[in-house]
Design a protein around this motif. Structure first.
Motif, PDB file in Angstrom:
ATOM      1  N   VAL A  81       3.286  -2.715  -2.722  1.00  6.48           N
ATOM      2  CA  VAL A  81       4.050  -1.935  -1.860  1.00  6.48           C
ATOM      3  C   VAL A  81       3.313  -0.518  -1.779  1.00  6.48           C
ATOM      4  O   VAL A  81       2.833  -0.037  -2.860  1.00  6.48           O
ATOM      5  CB  VAL A  81       5.548  -1.437  -2.512  1.00  6.48           C
ATOM      6  CG1 VAL A  81       6.256  -0.509  -1.605  1.00  6.48           C
ATOM      7  CG2 VAL A  81       6.322  -2.833  -2.532  1.00  6.48           C
ATOM      8  N   LYS A  82       3.297  -0.023  -0.608  1.00 13.31           N
ATOM      9  CA  LYS A  82       2.478   1.131  -0.467  1.00 13.31           C
ATOM     10  C   LYS A  82       3.320   2.448  -0.021  1.00 13.31           C
ATOM     11  O   LYS A  82       4.115   2.209   1.085  1.00 13.31           O
ATOM     12  CB  LYS A  82       1.339   1.126   0.416  1.00 13.31           C
ATOM     13  CG  LYS A  82       0.223   0.469  -0.241  1.00 13.31           C
ATOM     14  CD  LYS A  82      -1.051   0.228   0.475  1.00 13.31           C
ATOM     15  CE  LYS A  82      -2.274  -0.383  -0.139  1.00 13.31           C
ATOM     16  NZ  LYS A  82      -3.607  -0.423   0.733  1.00 13.31           N
ATOM     17  N   TYR A  83       3.078   3.687  -0.257  1.00 10.84           N
ATOM     18  CA  TYR A  83       3.857   4.688   0.158  1.00 10.84           C
ATOM     19  C   TYR A  83       2.726   5.631   0.688  1.00 10.84           C
ATOM     20  O   TYR A  83       1.841   6.104  -0.167  1.00 10.84           O
ATOM     21  CB  TYR A  83       4.624   5.591  -0.946  1.00 10.84           C
ATOM     22  CG  TYR A  83       5.494   6.921  -0.598  1.00 10.84           C
ATOM     23  CD1 TYR A  83       6.545   6.689   0.279  1.00 10.84           C
ATOM     24  CD2 TYR A  83       5.252   8.095  -1.278  1.00 10.84           C
ATOM     25  CE1 TYR A  83       7.190   7.949   0.607  1.00 10.84           C
ATOM     26  CE2 TYR A  83       5.910   8.973  -0.876  1.00 10.84           C
ATOM     27  CZ  TYR A  83       6.930   8.973   0.117  1.00 10.84           C
ATOM     28  OH  TYR A  83       7.510  10.049   0.504  1.00 10.84           O
ATOM     29  N   THR A 119      13.198   7.443  -6.598  1.00 13.38           N
ATOM     30  CA  THR A 119      12.351   6.794  -5.286  1.00 13.38           C
ATOM     31  C   THR A 119      12.196   8.053  -4.177  1.00 13.38           C
ATOM     32  O   THR A 119      13.255   8.238  -3.826  1.00 13.38           O
ATOM     33  CB  THR A 119      12.673   5.634  -4.996  1.00 13.38           C
ATOM     34  OG1 THR A 119      12.660   4.736  -5.996  1.00 13.38           O
ATOM     35  CG2 THR A 119      11.758   5.100  -3.989  1.00 13.38           C
ATOM     36  N   PRO A 120      10.965   8.612  -3.793  1.00 16.47           N
ATOM     37  CA  PRO A 120      11.178   9.389  -2.892  1.00 16.47           C
ATOM     38  C   PRO A 120      11.495   8.871  -1.589  1.00 16.47           C
ATOM     39  O   PRO A 120      10.972   7.803  -1.135  1.00 16.47           O
ATOM     40  CB  PRO A 120       9.643  10.055  -2.841  1.00 16.47           C
ATOM     41  CG  PRO A 120       8.984   9.108  -3.797  1.00 16.47           C
ATOM     42  CD  PRO A 120       9.728   8.299  -4.477  1.00 16.47           C
ATOM     43  N   PRO A 121      12.120   9.633  -0.802  1.00 22.81           N
ATOM     44  CA  PRO A 121      12.634   8.858   0.582  1.00 22.81           C
ATOM     45  C   PRO A 121      11.369   8.805   1.575  1.00 22.81           C
ATOM     46  O   PRO A 121      10.367   9.589   1.256  1.00 22.81           O
ATOM     47  CB  PRO A 121      13.471   9.963   1.501  1.00 22.81           C
ATOM     48  CG  PRO A 121      13.444  11.337   0.531  1.00 22.81           C
ATOM     49  CD  PRO A 121      12.792  11.136  -0.750  1.00 22.81           C
ATOM     50  N   GLY A 122      11.282   8.066   2.556  1.00 27.06           N
ATOM     51  CA  GLY A 122      10.326   7.998   3.557  1.00 27.06           C
ATOM     52  C   GLY A 122       9.922   6.834   3.906  1.00 27.06           C
ATOM     53  O   GLY A 122      10.814   5.689   3.717  1.00 27.06           O
ATOM     54  N   THR A 123       8.961   6.274   4.821  1.00 23.81           N
ATOM     55  CA  THR A 123       8.369   5.145   5.056  1.00 23.81           C
ATOM     56  C   THR A 123       7.549   4.396   4.089  1.00 23.81           C
ATOM     57  O   THR A 123       6.534   4.890   3.627  1.00 23.81           O
ATOM     58  CB  THR A 123       7.860   5.071   6.410  1.00 23.81           C
ATOM     59  OG1 THR A 123       8.926   5.874   7.354  1.00 23.81           O
ATOM     60  CG2 THR A 123       7.477   3.862   7.171  1.00 23.81           C
ATOM     61  N   TYR A 124       7.773   3.089   3.803  1.00 25.81           N
ATOM     62  CA  TYR A 124       6.879   2.315   2.955  1.00 25.81           C
ATOM     63  C   TYR A 124       6.417   1.152   3.745  1.00 25.81           C
ATOM     64  O   TYR A 124       6.998   0.494   4.536  1.00 25.81           O
ATOM     65  CB  TYR A 124       7.773   1.861   1.431  1.00 25.81           C
ATOM     66  CG  TYR A 124       8.061   3.175   0.563  1.00 25.81           C
ATOM     67  CD1 TYR A 124       7.453   3.201  -0.693  1.00 25.81           C
ATOM     68  CD2 TYR A 124       8.911   3.823   1.247  1.00 25.81           C
ATOM     69  CE1 TYR A 124       7.546   4.275  -1.190  1.00 25.81           C
ATOM     70  CE2 TYR A 124       9.461   4.927   0.022  1.00 25.81           C
ATOM     71  CZ  TYR A 124       8.837   5.031  -0.994  1.00 25.81           C
ATOM     72  OH  TYR A 124       9.312   6.013  -1.806  1.00 25.81           O
ATOM     73  N   ILE A 141       1.873 -11.290   5.615  1.00 27.99           N
ATOM     74  CA  ILE A 141       2.268 -10.276   6.561  1.00 27.99           C
ATOM     75  C   ILE A 141       2.649  -8.779   5.889  1.00 27.99           C
ATOM     76  O   ILE A 141       2.530  -8.739   4.610  1.00 27.99           O
ATOM     77  CB  ILE A 141       3.817 -10.777   7.037  1.00 27.99           C
ATOM     78  CG1 ILE A 141       4.646 -10.881   5.628  1.00 27.99           C
ATOM     79  CG2 ILE A 141       3.784 -12.132   7.831  1.00 27.99           C
ATOM     80  CD1 ILE A 141       6.280 -10.989   6.227  1.00 27.99           C
ATOM     81  N   SER A 142       2.710  -8.011   6.734  1.00 30.73           N
ATOM     82  CA  SER A 142       3.076  -6.582   6.357  1.00 30.73           C
ATOM     83  C   SER A 142       4.211  -6.080   7.217  1.00 30.73           C
ATOM     84  O   SER A 142       4.027  -6.351   8.405  1.00 30.73           O
ATOM     85  CB  SER A 142       1.598  -5.798   6.315  1.00 30.73           C
ATOM     86  OG  SER A 142       1.356  -5.559   7.592  1.00 30.73           O
ATOM     87  N   PHE A 143       5.017  -5.130   6.723  1.00 29.84           N
ATOM     88  CA  PHE A 143       6.093  -4.810   7.424  1.00 29.84           C
ATOM     89  C   PHE A 143       6.474  -3.522   6.805  1.00 29.84           C
ATOM     90  O   PHE A 143       6.057  -3.067   5.776  1.00 29.84           O
ATOM     91  CB  PHE A 143       7.203  -5.475   7.745  1.00 29.84           C
ATOM     92  CG  PHE A 143       7.773  -5.914   6.350  1.00 29.84           C
ATOM     93  CD1 PHE A 143       8.937  -5.230   5.715  1.00 29.84           C
ATOM     94  CD2 PHE A 143       7.347  -7.184   5.910  1.00 29.84           C
ATOM     95  CE1 PHE A 143       9.393  -5.958   4.810  1.00 29.84           C
ATOM     96  CE2 PHE A 143       7.885  -7.609   4.843  1.00 29.84           C
ATOM     97  CZ  PHE A 143       9.013  -7.051   3.883  1.00 29.84           C
ATOM     98  N   LYS A 144       7.047  -2.529   7.716  1.00 27.52           N
ATOM     99  CA  LYS A 144       7.738  -1.025   6.895  1.00 27.52           C
ATOM    100  C   LYS A 144       9.051  -1.291   6.790  1.00 27.52           C
ATOM    101  O   LYS A 144       9.752  -2.036   7.307  1.00 27.52           O
ATOM    102  CB  LYS A 144       7.261  -0.169   7.929  1.00 27.52           C
ATOM    103  CG  LYS A 144       5.609   0.202   8.076  1.00 27.52           C
ATOM    104  CD  LYS A 144       5.654   1.267   9.247  1.00 27.52           C
ATOM    105  CE  LYS A 144       4.079   1.535   9.467  1.00 27.52           C
ATOM    106  NZ  LYS A 144       3.181   1.338   8.392  1.00 27.52           N
ATOM    107  N   PHE A 145       9.405  -0.323   5.808  1.00 29.15           N
ATOM    108  CA  PHE A 145      10.783  -0.052   5.469  1.00 29.15           C
ATOM    109  C   PHE A 145      11.184   1.297   5.189  1.00 29.15           C
ATOM    110  O   PHE A 145      10.107   1.975   4.677  1.00 29.15           O
ATOM    111  CB  PHE A 145      11.440  -1.130   4.416  1.00 29.15           C
ATOM    112  CG  PHE A 145      11.005  -0.934   2.982  1.00 29.15           C
ATOM    113  CD1 PHE A 145      11.687  -0.149   2.248  1.00 29.15           C
ATOM    114  CD2 PHE A 145       9.820  -1.241   2.599  1.00 29.15           C
ATOM    115  CE1 PHE A 145      11.557   0.242   1.022  1.00 29.15           C
ATOM    116  CE2 PHE A 145       9.449  -1.139   1.311  1.00 29.15           C
ATOM    117  CZ  PHE A 145      10.391  -0.266   0.552  1.00 29.15           C
ATOM    118  N   SER A 146      12.059   1.730   5.253  1.00 32.26           N
ATOM    119  CA  SER A 146      12.407   3.243   5.236  1.00 32.26           C
ATOM    120  C   SER A 146      13.554   3.372   4.059  1.00 32.26           C
ATOM    121  O   SER A 146      14.462   2.592   3.851  1.00 32.26           O
ATOM    122  CB  SER A 146      13.104   3.986   6.352  1.00 32.26           C
ATOM    123  OG  SER A 146      12.176   3.915   7.516  1.00 32.26           O
TER     124      SER A 146
END
Length: 156
Positions: A81-83, A119-124, A141-146
């Motif tokens: 997981v990346k921020y 955990t900071p808000p935003g897109t991961y 695979i890769s995908f984003k979540f907020s």
């Protein structure tokens, strides 16, 4: 005394606020293959995140729908997981703890995680690799979540 129009406007505003506070039941997320030119043995057809956006302190479930022409009896699921560009979490799990093995034809991987209240808000961005019993790449695979700005944990 309030007019009918102002009462209607107030009721609509209250309904909109309530809808914003209720997490969605599910959302299908766009995904990308790590290597768009590779013919992975496992094809991922979708990712569902519940709730979406993810809330801190509340279990989030990531459901990956997939198909394969092989029989998967063992393997690993590697999650990173990346921020922004910072790696914030990594884990490796036995693939058979995330789906019923042997996995054949259509199957679903399910992973649940509760994020800390800090955990900071935003897109991961999540990258998920499925590796076979000889560490061969079955899929990637890769995908984003907020993560939403407000959290029930932060409000309580």
């Amino acid at each position: 005394m309030a007019t009918k129009q102002s009462l209607l406007a107030l009721a609509l505003l209250a309904a909109a606020c309530i809808l914003l506070l209720i997490p969605s039941a599910s959302a299908v997320t766009d995904l990308d293959y790590c290597n768009k030119h590779k013919d992975y043995p496992v094809k991922v057809s979708g990712v569902e995140i519940v709730p979406d956006p993810v809330e801190r302190g509340v279990p989030a479930t990531f459901k990956i729908s997939a198909t394969t022409g092989e029989t998967i009896t063992t393997g690993k699921l590697v999650i990173d997981v990346k921020y922004f560009f910072f790696n914030v979490h990594s884990e490796t799990d036995d693939i058979c703890t995330k789906t019923a093995c042997p996995a054949t034809d259509k199957f679903e991987l399910s992973h649940s995680q509760t994020l800390p209240s800090v955990t900071p808000p935003g897109t991961y961005t999540i990258t998920m690799k499925m590796l076979g019993d000889k560490d061969e790449e079955l899929s990637c695979i890769s995908f984003k979540f907020s993560i939403g700005l407000f959290s029930p944990v932060a409000l309580s």
